[in-house]
Design an enzyme around this catalytic site. Structure first.
Site, PDB file in Angstrom:
ATOM      1  N   HIS A  90       0.840  -1.204   0.000  1.00  0.00           N
ATOM      2  CA  HIS A  90       0.000   0.000   0.000  1.00  0.00           C
ATOM      3  C   HIS A  90       0.874   1.252   0.000  1.00  0.00           C
ATOM      4  O   HIS A  90       0.629   2.188  -0.779  1.00  0.00           O
ATOM      5  CB  HIS A  90      -0.917  -0.012   1.227  1.00  0.00           C
ATOM      6  CG  HIS A  90      -1.581   1.303   1.483  1.00  0.00           C
ATOM      7  ND1 HIS A  90      -2.642   1.767   0.736  1.00  0.00           N
ATOM      8  CD2 HIS A  90      -1.321   2.275   2.392  1.00  0.00           C
ATOM      9  CE1 HIS A  90      -3.003   2.963   1.174  1.00  0.00           C
ATOM     10  NE2 HIS A  90      -2.225   3.296   2.176  1.00  0.00           N
ATOM     11  N   SER A 138      -3.829   0.731  -4.445  1.00  0.00           N
ATOM     12  CA  SER A 138      -3.174  -0.472  -3.910  1.00  0.00           C
ATOM     13  C   SER A 138      -4.181  -1.601  -3.707  1.00  0.00           C
ATOM     14  O   SER A 138      -3.831  -2.652  -3.181  1.00  0.00           O
ATOM     15  CB  SER A 138      -2.458  -0.148  -2.598  1.00  0.00           C
ATOM     16  OG  SER A 138      -3.361   0.394  -1.646  1.00  0.00           O
TER      17      SER A 138
HETATM   18 FE   LIG Z   1      -2.317   5.184   3.051  1.00  0.00          FE
END
Ligand SMILES: [Fe+2]
Length: 257
Positions: free
Chosen positions: A119, A183
């Site tokens: 992420h 992500s």
């Molecule tokens: Fe973040």
């Protein structure tokens, strides 16, 4: 609470990832490289190209930082799995992006609540090569340090609906710049193509009044027209407005002027 444990860097600042962890990164990045095509905004795609992330292993913070430093003066630093808010804001204020140093397990490939290294690196770092975005993130950290806890949580909505889950209008249609979306394989498709979520024009007042859930796919998104909108906000006015919301003295909508 989290079941994940932060990996500690060695004396040179490098983290030794296992073959399984590198293999998980490879699965994630190879899939997401395809998913973001025609969905991520140009600034993100340019940043991703500049970062030139390896696909067969998790990169080190130093590799990412050398690209960020050359473009916007930012760097990434490894941190514990969950860090205190004060530490988070202080790092941002110093143009240091905190990066969790663990990667999700394969059973959680598509969903996890904690931000992991995929992420941070894949979702956020490409955008940190963009000046307007990078300046906005620093501004957020600097100002969050100066306000009350309640005001911090309201300001957090501004961060959430931009840096994490922001959309942007382009000549080619809506595109994504929020790292929380980029992500996530499922949300990258959902945010642009599902009929379920509401998509609002960027509206600071509406954002400051919009609660969010961090543990499920978003019910709404806000769309900016240009990344410079983020930093062109009359920022001191936002801080004053947010503090007024907390103490009940703000009785009018925030107006950008
Ligand atoms: Fe973040």
């Amino acid at each position: 609470m989290t079941k994940y444990i932060a990996k500690k860097p060695d004396a040179k600042g490098n983290i030794n990832f296992t073959a399984e962890e590198n293999a998980t990164w490879q699965i994630l990045i190879e899939r997401q490289m395809q998913t973001i095509q025609n969905r991520a905004c140009d600034a993100y795609l340019t940043g991703l190209e500049n970062l030139n992330l390896p696909t067969d292993r998790i990169p080190q913070c130093s590799e990412i930082s050398s690209v960020l430093k050359a473009s916007t003066g930012w760097s990434v630093v490894p941190v514990d799995t969950l860090i205190p808010l004060e530490q988070f804001y202080t790092l941002l204020a110093n143009r240091q992006f905190p990066a969790a140093s663990f990667i999700r397990i394969r059973e959680e490939l598509d969903y996890l609540q904690e931000p992991d290294i995929f992420h941070e690196f894949f979702g956020h770092c490409p955008m940190l090569t963009n000046q307007a975005y990078a300046d906005f993130v620093q501004w957020y950290g600097q100002n969050a340090l100066t306000v009350s806890k309640k005001a911090q949580s309201l300001l957090g909505r501004l961060f959430w609906f931009t840096v994490e889950f922001g959309l942007i209008n382009t000549a080619k249609g809506a595109r994504i710049y929020g790292g929380g979306i980029l992500s996530s394989h499922a949300e990258t498709i959902f945010a642009l193509e599902s009929h379920e979520p509401e998509r609002f024009a960027f509206d600071v007042n509406k954002i400051l009044h919009m609660p969010y859930r961090y543990d499920q796919i978003q019910k709404c998104y806000f769309t900016i027209n240009d990344l410079t909108e983020l930093y062109q906000l009359k920022t001191e006015k936002i801080i004053k407005h947010v503090e007024g919301m907390v103490d009940g003295t703000t009785d009018s909508d925030f107006i950008i002027c």
